[in-house]
Design an enzyme around this catalytic site. Structure first.
Site, PDB file in Angstrom:
ATOM      1  N   HIS A   1     -23.533  17.418   1.327  1.00  0.00           N
ATOM      2  CA  HIS A   1     -23.613  17.632  -0.117  1.00  0.00           C
ATOM      3  C   HIS A   1     -22.446  18.488  -0.576  1.00  0.00           C
ATOM      4  O   HIS A   1     -22.123  19.462   0.092  1.00  0.00           O
ATOM      5  CB  HIS A   1     -24.934  18.328  -0.462  1.00  0.00           C
ATOM      6  CG  HIS A   1     -25.092  18.577  -1.927  1.00  0.00           C
ATOM      7  ND1 HIS A   1     -25.310  17.553  -2.821  1.00  0.00           N
ATOM      8  CD2 HIS A   1     -25.048  19.724  -2.646  1.00  0.00           C
ATOM      9  CE1 HIS A   1     -25.394  18.066  -4.037  1.00  0.00           C
ATOM     10  NE2 HIS A   1     -25.241  19.380  -3.969  1.00  0.00           N
TER      11      HIS A   1
ATOM     12  N   LYS B   1       0.830  -1.214   0.000  1.00  0.00           N
ATOM     13  CA  LYS B   1       0.000   0.000   0.000  1.00  0.00           C
ATOM     14  C   LYS B   1       0.860   1.258   0.000  1.00  0.00           C
ATOM     15  O   LYS B   1       0.473   2.288  -0.576  1.00  0.00           O
ATOM     16  CB  LYS B   1      -0.971  -0.002   1.174  1.00  0.00           C
ATOM     17  CG  LYS B   1      -2.278  -0.657   0.826  1.00  0.00           C
ATOM     18  CD  LYS B   1      -2.234  -2.167   0.851  1.00  0.00           C
ATOM     19  CE  LYS B   1      -2.347  -2.864  -0.441  1.00  0.00           C
ATOM     20  NZ  LYS B   1      -2.473  -4.331  -0.303  1.00  0.00           N
TER      21      LYS B   1
HETATM   22  C1  FAD Z   1       1.435  -8.987  -1.198  1.00  0.00           C
HETATM   23  C2  FAD Z   1       0.397  -9.085  -0.096  1.00  0.00           C
HETATM   24  C3  FAD Z   1      -0.410  -8.000   0.167  1.00  0.00           C
HETATM   25  C4  FAD Z   1      -1.384  -8.090   1.162  1.00  0.00           C
HETATM   26  N1  FAD Z   1      -2.184  -7.011   1.396  1.00  0.00           N
HETATM   27  C5  FAD Z   1      -3.155  -7.100   2.333  1.00  0.00           C
HETATM   28  C6  FAD Z   1      -4.017  -5.998   2.584  1.00  0.00           C
HETATM   29  O1  FAD Z   1      -3.919  -4.941   1.949  1.00  0.00           O
HETATM   30  N2  FAD Z   1      -4.959  -6.122   3.536  1.00  0.00           N
HETATM   31  C7  FAD Z   1      -5.113  -7.287   4.241  1.00  0.00           C
HETATM   32  O2  FAD Z   1      -5.990  -7.362   5.099  1.00  0.00           O
HETATM   33  N3  FAD Z   1      -4.297  -8.346   4.035  1.00  0.00           N
HETATM   34  C8  FAD Z   1      -3.331  -8.277   3.091  1.00  0.00           C
HETATM   35  N4  FAD Z   1      -2.499  -9.349   2.882  1.00  0.00           N
HETATM   36  C9  FAD Z   1      -2.683 -10.549   3.707  1.00  0.00           C
HETATM   37  C10 FAD Z   1      -1.979 -10.374   5.077  1.00  0.00           C
HETATM   38  O3  FAD Z   1      -0.626 -10.030   4.859  1.00  0.00           O
HETATM   39  C11 FAD Z   1      -2.090 -11.663   5.876  1.00  0.00           C
HETATM   40  O4  FAD Z   1      -3.453 -12.020   5.985  1.00  0.00           O
HETATM   41  C12 FAD Z   1      -1.498 -11.503   7.274  1.00  0.00           C
HETATM   42  O5  FAD Z   1      -0.197 -11.012   7.212  1.00  0.00           O
HETATM   43  C13 FAD Z   1      -1.539 -12.846   7.990  1.00  0.00           C
HETATM   44  O6  FAD Z   1      -0.977 -12.704   9.273  1.00  0.00           O
HETATM   45  P1  FAD Z   1      -0.508 -13.990  10.094  1.00  0.00           P
HETATM   46  O7  FAD Z   1      -0.114 -13.497  11.428  1.00  0.00           O
HETATM   47  O8  FAD Z   1      -1.521 -15.063   9.979  1.00  0.00           O
HETATM   48  O9  FAD Z   1       0.775 -14.525   9.303  1.00  0.00           O
HETATM   49  P2  FAD Z   1       2.181 -13.828   9.002  1.00  0.00           P
HETATM   50  O10 FAD Z   1       2.166 -12.372   9.201  1.00  0.00           O
HETATM   51  O11 FAD Z   1       2.599 -14.333   7.677  1.00  0.00           O
HETATM   52  O12 FAD Z   1       3.140 -14.418  10.128  1.00  0.00           O
HETATM   53  C14 FAD Z   1       3.540 -15.756  10.110  1.00  0.00           C
HETATM   54  C15 FAD Z   1       4.953 -15.834  10.621  1.00  0.00           C
HETATM   55  O13 FAD Z   1       5.226 -17.197  10.906  1.00  0.00           O
HETATM   56  C16 FAD Z   1       6.544 -17.486  10.538  1.00  0.00           C
HETATM   57  N5  FAD Z   1       6.618 -18.937  10.264  1.00  0.00           N
HETATM   58  C17 FAD Z   1       5.951 -19.625   9.317  1.00  0.00           C
HETATM   59  N6  FAD Z   1       6.252 -20.928   9.377  1.00  0.00           N
HETATM   60  C18 FAD Z   1       7.128 -21.054  10.387  1.00  0.00           C
HETATM   61  C19 FAD Z   1       7.828 -22.158  10.940  1.00  0.00           C
HETATM   62  N7  FAD Z   1       7.678 -23.397  10.475  1.00  0.00           N
HETATM   63  N8  FAD Z   1       8.656 -21.913  11.972  1.00  0.00           N
HETATM   64  C20 FAD Z   1       8.832 -20.676  12.463  1.00  0.00           C
HETATM   65  N9  FAD Z   1       8.205 -19.605  11.985  1.00  0.00           N
HETATM   66  C21 FAD Z   1       7.363 -19.788  10.963  1.00  0.00           C
HETATM   67  C22 FAD Z   1       6.812 -16.623   9.317  1.00  0.00           C
HETATM   68  O14 FAD Z   1       8.185 -16.353   9.181  1.00  0.00           O
HETATM   69  C23 FAD Z   1       6.004 -15.369   9.631  1.00  0.00           C
HETATM   70  O15 FAD Z   1       6.796 -14.372  10.206  1.00  0.00           O
HETATM   71  C24 FAD Z   1      -1.518  -9.292   1.905  1.00  0.00           C
HETATM   72  C25 FAD Z   1      -0.685 -10.383   1.644  1.00  0.00           C
HETATM   73  C26 FAD Z   1       0.269 -10.288   0.649  1.00  0.00           C
HETATM   74  C27 FAD Z   1       1.156 -11.469   0.375  1.00  0.00           C
HETATM   75  N1  NAD Z   2      -5.817  -5.965  -0.434  1.00  0.00           N
HETATM   76  C1  NAD Z   2      -5.890  -7.120   0.175  1.00  0.00           C
HETATM   77  O1  NAD Z   2      -6.717  -7.340   1.037  1.00  0.00           O
HETATM   78  C2  NAD Z   2      -4.932  -8.215  -0.195  1.00  0.00           C
HETATM   79  C3  NAD Z   2      -3.857  -7.978  -1.032  1.00  0.00           C
HETATM   80  C4  NAD Z   2      -3.041  -9.050  -1.392  1.00  0.00           C
HETATM   81  C5  NAD Z   2      -3.296 -10.313  -0.878  1.00  0.00           C
HETATM   82  N2  NAD Z   2      -4.338 -10.499  -0.035  1.00  0.00           N
HETATM   83  C6  NAD Z   2      -4.703 -11.831   0.461  1.00  0.00           C
HETATM   84  O2  NAD Z   2      -3.735 -12.785   0.115  1.00  0.00           O
HETATM   85  C7  NAD Z   2      -4.367 -13.947  -0.390  1.00  0.00           C
HETATM   86  C8  NAD Z   2      -3.671 -14.391  -1.639  1.00  0.00           C
HETATM   87  O3  NAD Z   2      -3.932 -13.476  -2.715  1.00  0.00           O
HETATM   88  P1  NAD Z   2      -3.592 -13.931  -4.179  1.00  0.00           P
HETATM   89  O4  NAD Z   2      -3.935 -12.840  -5.104  1.00  0.00           O
HETATM   90  O5  NAD Z   2      -2.217 -14.480  -4.218  1.00  0.00           O
HETATM   91  O6  NAD Z   2      -4.504 -15.207  -4.374  1.00  0.00           O
HETATM   92  P2  NAD Z   2      -6.014 -15.425  -4.873  1.00  0.00           P
HETATM   93  O7  NAD Z   2      -6.361 -16.766  -4.353  1.00  0.00           O
HETATM   94  O8  NAD Z   2      -6.861 -14.257  -4.586  1.00  0.00           O
HETATM   95  O9  NAD Z   2      -5.863 -15.502  -6.460  1.00  0.00           O
HETATM   96  C9  NAD Z   2      -5.041 -16.443  -7.093  1.00  0.00           C
HETATM   97  C10 NAD Z   2      -5.244 -16.311  -8.581  1.00  0.00           C
HETATM   98  O10 NAD Z   2      -4.264 -17.054  -9.279  1.00  0.00           O
HETATM   99  C11 NAD Z   2      -4.892 -17.811 -10.298  1.00  0.00           C
HETATM  100  N3  NAD Z   2      -4.116 -19.026 -10.497  1.00  0.00           N
HETATM  101  C12 NAD Z   2      -4.042 -20.089  -9.678  1.00  0.00           C
HETATM  102  N4  NAD Z   2      -3.206 -21.006 -10.212  1.00  0.00           N
HETATM  103  C13 NAD Z   2      -2.747 -20.492 -11.374  1.00  0.00           C
HETATM  104  C14 NAD Z   2      -1.867 -20.942 -12.374  1.00  0.00           C
HETATM  105  N5  NAD Z   2      -1.309 -22.152 -12.314  1.00  0.00           N
HETATM  106  N6  NAD Z   2      -1.617 -20.138 -13.419  1.00  0.00           N
HETATM  107  C15 NAD Z   2      -2.205 -18.932 -13.510  1.00  0.00           C
HETATM  108  N7  NAD Z   2      -3.056 -18.440 -12.611  1.00  0.00           N
HETATM  109  C16 NAD Z   2      -3.321 -19.215 -11.550  1.00  0.00           C
HETATM  110  C17 NAD Z   2      -6.290 -18.086  -9.780  1.00  0.00           C
HETATM  111  O11 NAD Z   2      -7.177 -18.329 -10.844  1.00  0.00           O
HETATM  112  C18 NAD Z   2      -6.596 -16.792  -9.066  1.00  0.00           C
HETATM  113  O12 NAD Z   2      -7.106 -15.852  -9.969  1.00  0.00           O
HETATM  114  C19 NAD Z   2      -5.812 -13.641  -0.641  1.00  0.00           C
HETATM  115  O13 NAD Z   2      -6.630 -14.442   0.166  1.00  0.00           O
HETATM  116  C20 NAD Z   2      -5.960 -12.217  -0.304  1.00  0.00           C
HETATM  117  O14 NAD Z   2      -7.090 -11.974   0.484  1.00  0.00           O
HETATM  118  C21 NAD Z   2      -5.158  -9.475   0.309  1.00  0.00           C
END
Ligand code: FAD
Ligand code: NAD
Length: 479
Positions: free
Chosen positions: A451, A55
């Site tokens: 408004h 973001k």
């Molecule tokens: C690119 C991206 C953008 C996103 N944007 C948004 C958004 O705008 N809004 C939103 O609501 N959500 C967003 N998400 C989703 C959000 O980031 C996750 O839902 C959230 O971070 C999950 O939190 P968590 O605590 O479950 O896991 P995490 O924050 O992933 O924490 C898990 C931790 O566990 C550790 N871990 C894992 N396995 C092991 C192991 N075996 N041993 C020791 N440590 C381990 C990892 O290193 C990590 O630090 C986004 C995700 C991605 C990938």
């Molecule tokens: N703004 C946000 O809230 C935000 C931002 C980023 C991620 N996230 C969270 O992280 C999670 C993961 O997001 P995401 O976008 O990675 O997953 P997603 O599950 O939303 O989408 C995955 C996409 O990849 C496609 N796909 C799957 N296999 C494929 C293949 N072999 N080749 C081509 N396309 C394929 C699927 O059809 C789908 O469109 C989501 O649950 C989302 O809520 C949230």
């Protein structure tokens, strides 16, 4: 080293880390985290490679993209460029600082032992952490999720590794890629498409299915797909089949469609965002007797308790929403239940919103129209274009809309979505109505709407829905 025993062991320093506060000062706590990304950052995905850096990049991306629309408002605006290195320094200067300070603070807590290695269960009370074995009376599994690995020839070629990315590495890339191919069609694909197109990369997004954002309401998803395709190249119904070095440098990517036709793309970088899978398998949770479902999510009840009463779980590892606000709410639930085992609380049962920070942004909450249709649920539908309100004219917006799905018997929102400028903030009004059980008529008429704010598009949608509910009630003799 002697085996150490703890009162509570928390695995994961994302939302799991927020459980620990002064209320646990009398407990011996192990916080185990292997780290996120190539530099193994502390603090989880959201801070280091998820919500926050994306973001912090989406905001300048939206600013850089303003010029695309400015001409319609008679403003001659052009962007000379984006200083990507400075932007990265600003974004990661902030997040790295928070990660380092957070780790230092935790390590200074007398009752907390931070272990920075990968963990796996040995049995229901024993965890292997790197080469060390620890035991604990209670565990919290907060280990998050990871990018799904695609089984495609060439993806594991070590010579190509610097050009093949996931969301953990792409934002820290050394140079803005000239040509970026994104594989996936979900939230991540759209957000990264927006960011890199706006910064000047030539983006091609390739999705396996015929629509982007398949999990959200189909009308919003269709509009999002159309609008994305106006900004960068969107290819649907194609699946990645191989990756190889291109003769003139970069990557040669081959895709195939369901008929077997092959498509080739050249790229300087490949971003794989084909969905995420929960990390329970890597933690070997089944060795602790913890149940997982068919998709690999740890199974919990509404108290966030797993199938073992002394093991709790929260966030992406157990919740298919995979959203930070959900992980945080579940962390608060676990925190309460660890402190008050005799008066446990459930996680919030209100609808979960999701905002997509692309251009234009999107907000969805509650049921989709396709789900209501499939369930045979009766509903009133309103689609209110931004172009019907004064601020929509001011923006010259012709593509944004608010969509409401309403129970005609009660006037309660079943589902809602917004696509267009300020959609996440406008949509939050509808989240409030749903969370507090405010019917559409009361929400529309029970307050002043300043408004001519953009939120009048929400007001008008609510008024139309209320009028239709009233009309149906009259028709059915309910009024
Ligand atoms: C690119 C991206 C953008 C996103 N944007 C948004 C958004 O705008 N809004 C939103 O609501 N959500 C967003 N998400 C989703 C959000 O980031 C996750 O839902 C959230 O971070 C999950 O939190 P968590 O605590 O479950 O896991 P995490 O924050 O992933 O924490 C898990 C931790 O566990 C550790 N871990 C894992 N396995 C092991 C192991 N075996 N041993 C020791 N440590 C381990 C990892 O290193 C990590 O630090 C986004 C995700 C991605 C990938
Ligand atoms: N703004 C946000 O809230 C935000 C931002 C980023 C991620 N996230 C969270 O992280 C999670 C993961 O997001 P995401 O976008 O990675 O997953 P997603 O599950 O939303 O989408 C995955 C996409 O990849 C496609 N796909 C799957 N296999 C494929 C293949 N072999 N080749 C081509 N396309 C394929 C699927 O059809 C789908 O469109 C989501 O649950 C989302 O809520 C949230």
């Amino acid at each position: 080293m002697a085996q150490e025993h703890f009162d509570i062991c928390i695995i994961g320093s994302g939302s799991g880390n927020s459980i620990i506060d002064e209320q646990f000062d009398d407990k011996a706590i192990a916080l185990v985290d292997r780290g996120v990304g190539e530099d193994l950052w502390f603090g989880g995905t959201c801070l280091n490679a998820g919500c926050i850096p994306t973001k912090m990049m989406a905001a300048p991306a939206t600013m850089a993209a303003t010029g695309e629309h400015a001409g319609r408002l008679n403003v001659d605006l052009h962007v000379d460029g984006v200083d990507f290195a400075a932007l990265q320094q600003r974004v990661f200067g902030r997040t790295n600082g928070i990660s380092q300070a957070g780790l230092a603070w935790r390590e200074s807590n007398e009752n907390v032992t931070v272990l920075r290695e990968a963990a796996a269960f040995v049995d229901e009370h024993t965890l292997q952490v790197g080469r060390q074995t620890i035991t604990a009376a209670q565990f919290v599994i907060a280990a998050g999720s990871r990018t799904r690995v695609l089984d495609v020839p060439g993806l594991d070629d070590p010579d190509l590794a610097g050009m093949v990315h996931t969301s953990e590495t792409i934002l820290r890339i050394k140079q803005l890629p000239g040509r970026l191919v994104i594989v996936g069609g979900g939230v991540e694909a759209l957000e990264f498409g927006h960011i890199f197109t706006s910064f000047g990369s030539r983006v091609t997004l390739v999705n396996r299915s015929d629509r982007l954002l398949r999990k959200i309401d189909e009308e919003l998803a269709r509009r999002a797909t159309e609008l994305a395709a106006q900004r960068f190249s969107v290819r649907l119904n194609q699946e990645l089949s191989s990756v190889e070095p291109a003769k003139r440098g970069g990557l040669l990517l081959r895709f195939t469609d369901p008929s077997g036709t092959e498509y080739r793309y050249n790229a300087d970088a490949l971003l794989l965002v084909p969905g995420r899978v929960p990390n329970g398998d890597q933690l070997n949770v089944t060795a602790a007797g913890v149940d997982v479902d068919a998709a690999g999510f740890v199974v919990t009840d509404e108290y966030q308790r797993t199938s073992r009463p002394h093991i709790w779980a929260l966030g992406d590892v157990c919740d298919p929403h995979m959203l930070k606000h959900v992980a945080n709410a579940e962390a608060r639930t676990v925190q309460h239940n660890l402190l008050h085992p005799d008066e446990p609380v459930t996680r919030p049962t209100v609808p979960v919103p999701q905002a997509v920070f692309t251009q234009p942004p999107i907000m969805v909450v509650g049921a989709t129209e396709q789900a209501l249709r499939e369930a045979g649920t009766d509903y009133v539908k309103v689609v209110q274009p931004y172009a019907t309100v004064a601020y929509g004219w001011a923006l010259e917006d012709e593509t944004g809309f608010v969509k409401l799905l309403v129970d005609p018997a009660t006037g309660m929102l079943l589902g809602a979505g917004v696509i267009g400028p300020e959609a996440p903030d406008l949509g939050q009004l509808l989240v409030t109505a749903m969370s507090f059980g405010i019917d559409v008529g009361t929400m529309a008429r029970g307050q002043y709407w300043a408004h001519p704010e953009l939120a009048e598009v929400v007001e008008n949608a609510l008024l139309s829905a209320a009028a239709e509910c009233d009309r149906r009630a009259e028709q059915e003799g309910r009024s």
